[in-house]
Design an enzyme around this catalytic site. Sequence first.
Site, short mmCIF file in Angstrom:
data_model
loop_
_atom_site.label_atom_id
_atom_site.label_comp_id
_atom_site.label_asym_id
_atom_site.label_seq_id
_atom_site.Cartn_x
_atom_site.Cartn_y
_atom_site.Cartn_z
N SER A 238 27.22 30.01 33.77
CA SER A 238 27.90 29.73 35.04
C SER A 238 26.95 30.06 36.19
O SER A 238 26.59 31.22 36.40
CB SER A 238 29.15 30.59 35.13
OG SER A 238 29.65 30.52 36.45
N HIS B 87 27.75 25.26 33.70
CA HIS B 87 29.09 25.43 34.28
C HIS B 87 28.94 25.66 35.79
O HIS B 87 28.20 26.54 36.23
CB HIS B 87 29.78 26.61 33.61
CG HIS B 87 31.20 26.81 34.03
ND1 HIS B 87 32.24 26.05 33.55
CD2 HIS B 87 31.76 27.70 34.90
CE1 HIS B 87 33.39 26.46 34.10
NE2 HIS B 87 33.13 27.45 34.93
N ASP C 68 30.99 26.31 39.31
CA ASP C 68 32.26 26.77 39.87
C ASP C 68 32.40 26.37 41.34
O ASP C 68 31.62 26.81 42.17
CB ASP C 68 32.36 28.29 39.77
CG ASP C 68 32.62 28.77 38.36
OD1 ASP C 68 33.56 28.24 37.73
OD2 ASP C 68 31.88 29.63 37.88
N MET D 111 34.71 26.73 44.56
CA MET D 111 35.80 27.55 45.11
C MET D 111 35.95 27.21 46.58
O MET D 111 34.96 27.19 47.32
CB MET D 111 35.42 29.03 44.98
CG MET D 111 35.17 29.47 43.56
SD MET D 111 34.68 31.19 43.53
CE MET D 111 34.73 31.51 41.77
N HIS E 179 33.98 22.96 37.43
CA HIS E 179 35.29 23.63 37.42
C HIS E 179 35.79 23.71 38.86
O HIS E 179 35.28 24.50 39.65
CB HIS E 179 35.08 25.02 36.79
CG HIS E 179 36.28 25.91 36.80
ND1 HIS E 179 36.22 27.25 36.50
CD2 HIS E 179 37.59 25.65 37.05
CE1 HIS E 179 37.43 27.79 36.57
NE2 HIS E 179 38.28 26.83 36.93
N MET F 91 38.11 24.97 41.43
CA MET F 91 39.14 25.95 41.81
C MET F 91 39.50 25.66 43.26
O MET F 91 39.09 26.38 44.19
CB MET F 91 38.59 27.37 41.64
CG MET F 91 38.53 27.82 40.20
SD MET F 91 37.49 29.28 39.97
CE MET F 91 35.89 28.48 39.82
N MET G 67 41.21 30.27 31.05
CA MET G 67 40.65 31.36 31.85
C MET G 67 40.93 32.68 31.15
O MET G 67 42.08 32.99 30.83
CB MET G 67 41.24 31.37 33.26
CG MET G 67 40.82 30.21 34.15
SD MET G 67 39.03 29.99 34.33
CE MET G 67 38.53 31.53 35.11
N ASP H 35 36.43 31.09 29.81
CA ASP H 35 35.70 31.39 31.04
C ASP H 35 36.17 32.72 31.62
O ASP H 35 37.32 32.85 32.00
CB ASP H 35 35.98 30.24 32.04
CG ASP H 35 35.19 30.36 33.33
OD1 ASP H 35 34.33 31.25 33.43
OD2 ASP H 35 35.45 29.52 34.22
C1 DX5 Z 1 35.54 32.78 37.66
C2 DX5 Z 1 34.65 31.62 37.30
C3 DX5 Z 1 33.72 31.90 36.21
C4 DX5 Z 1 32.70 32.97 36.49
C5 DX5 Z 1 32.41 33.65 35.18
O1 DX5 Z 1 36.47 32.37 38.60
O2 DX5 Z 1 35.44 30.48 36.93
O3 DX5 Z 1 33.08 30.72 35.75
O4 DX5 Z 1 31.51 32.50 37.04
O5 DX5 Z 1 31.58 34.73 35.41
P1 DX5 Z 1 31.47 35.96 34.40
O6 DX5 Z 1 30.87 35.42 33.13
O7 DX5 Z 1 30.57 36.90 35.13
O8 DX5 Z 1 32.85 36.49 34.19
ZN ZN Z 2 34.50 28.70 35.96
#
Ligand code: DX5
Ligand code: ZN
Length: 223
Positions: free
Chosen positions: A10, A35, A37, A39, A68, A70, A141, A179
């Site tokens: 990620s 991956h 993310d 946000m 992903h 969010m 998750m 994740d």
């Molecule tokens: C959390 C993200 C994850 C995050 C995971 O909201 O969706 O993808 O980056 O990070 P670690 O592996 O540090 O928990």
């Molecule tokens: Zn994620």
Amino acid sequence: MTRAIKIAPSVLAADFTRLGEEVQAVDRAGADWIHVDIMDGRFVPEISFGPTVVEAIRRSTQKPLNVHLMVVEPERTIERYAKAGADHILIQSEPGSTVHLHRVLSQVRELGCQPGVVVDPATPIAWIEQVLHLVGVVLVMTVNPGFGGQRFLPEMLPKIADLRRLCRERGLDPHIEVDGGQDPLTVRKTIEAGADVIVAGTAIFGADDYGQAVASLRLAAAG
Ligand code: DX5
Ligand code: ZN
């Protein structure tokens, strides 16, 4: 499970001052997917980055980009992520993200990307039963979304097993991706429960040697 386990670093945990190099480094380290993310400061409190940065990540690797979202109202931006080079677009299943989950997942496919659906820790598997046939990936998750570096929630293990069972009953075989808080200790359990794709931020980017970090996750997954 006979399917090969995939490791998806990620990039949220990468050093953003050197994002391109970091993506190339995990690519060389043996990542299967990258991956990414997204946000938006609404669905989750943090803001990460948007399509322009995804496009830059796209230029740094040929590996599949597992994006992903969010975000609130993903239907407003999926086309931009598809154009930016996303291979998979993962949509949060909760109504706080989209009220028309079935439609958004279908739109992702129409855009030429692999649709995926995400279930937060409080979201039951029953919630996605009616869209399971539309997706190539179900992301479970194993922390509440929003931040890297959180602790794995072991109570998600039975949920992963239930999901795998439900897929089998339906004759479906999506990737089951996990994740949040994944490290060599948790990976063994999530794989045993039925996951086949491991997202790892801190466990990879927090290590001195990314190659070794990916290899130890793989080794743990193999048991
Ligand atoms: C959390 C993200 C994850 C995050 C995971 O909201 O969706 O993808 O980056 O990070 P670690 O592996 O540090 O928990
Ligand atoms: Zn994620």
